[in-house]
Design an enzyme around this catalytic site. Structure first.
Site, short mmCIF file in Angstrom:
data_model
loop_
_atom_site.label_atom_id
_atom_site.label_comp_id
_atom_site.label_asym_id
_atom_site.label_seq_id
_atom_site.Cartn_x
_atom_site.Cartn_y
_atom_site.Cartn_z
N GLY A 185 0.60 -1.05 0.05
CA GLY A 185 0.10 0.00 -0.02
C GLY A 185 1.02 1.13 -0.05
O GLY A 185 2.24 1.11 0.67
N TYR A 186 0.41 2.49 -0.33
CA TYR A 186 0.93 3.71 -0.84
C TYR A 186 0.54 4.75 0.05
O TYR A 186 -0.48 4.95 0.50
CB TYR A 186 0.82 3.87 -2.07
CG TYR A 186 1.78 3.22 -3.17
CD1 TYR A 186 3.30 2.99 -3.40
CD2 TYR A 186 1.49 1.44 -3.50
CE1 TYR A 186 3.91 2.15 -4.00
CE2 TYR A 186 1.63 0.56 -4.69
CZ TYR A 186 3.11 1.15 -4.27
OH TYR A 186 4.45 0.12 -4.88
#
Length: 164
Positions: free
Chosen positions: A32-33
């Site tokens: 995830g960013y």
């Protein structure tokens, strides 16, 4: 980027057809960013099987600065909610190409199916430029921002043809 920066040199391609994976190993990746795809710095959380990492990347194109540190589950779990809406999951196969290089084949899961990409990392830019991809590699997408994992995590699979 200074010379002290850890550097990642890679070329990325779409997959024309799956190779023989008998000599490859596989693990599940979820990432995830915390940053938006348009940010100049990318901060990513990654889980590779039971290993957890925080990664910061800067730069554009096939040569970028990359710093990755292992983190504890508690740290990962505190930061993971910040990635809501910017996540991907994939199966990563790593195997030999027969020319001293390894391939990293990503088969995306869930909403990002049927996307398949393969990348190869190099020690020098000259090695990267001299690399001749095998026939199972498709169109090169190394400089196409739409095929960056963080772009895919936010906007989904590009609506362009995914072969050759």
């Amino acid at each position: 980027m200074t010379h002290a920066d850890p550097v990642e040199i890679e070329r990325k391609f779409l997959v024309k057809r799956l190779p023989d994976l008998a000599r490859a190993r596989c693990y599940t990746v979820r990432q995830g960013y915390c940053t938006h795809p348009d940010d100049s710095i990318s901060m990513r959380l990654r889980q590779k099987s039971d290993q957890l990492f925080l990664t910061v990347k800067t730069g554009e194109g096939p040569v970028r600065s990359e710093r990755e540190i292992p983190i504890e589950a508690e740290q990962f779990n505190v930061l993971w909610p910040a990635t809501t809406g910017r996540r991907i999951e994939k199966k990563r196969w790593i195997g030999p190409l027969g020319n001293g290089h390894l391939f990293e084949l990503d088969i995306f899961c869930g909403a990002h199916q049927p996307l398949q990409m393969v990348e190869v990392e190099f020690d020098t830019l000259e090695d990267a430029e001299a690399f001749t991809p095998p026939d199972w590699f498709g169109r090169e997408v190394s400089t196409d921002k739409a095929y960056r994992n963080k772009s895919i995590a936010l906007w989904g699979v590009p609506q362009q043809p995914m072969s050759v």
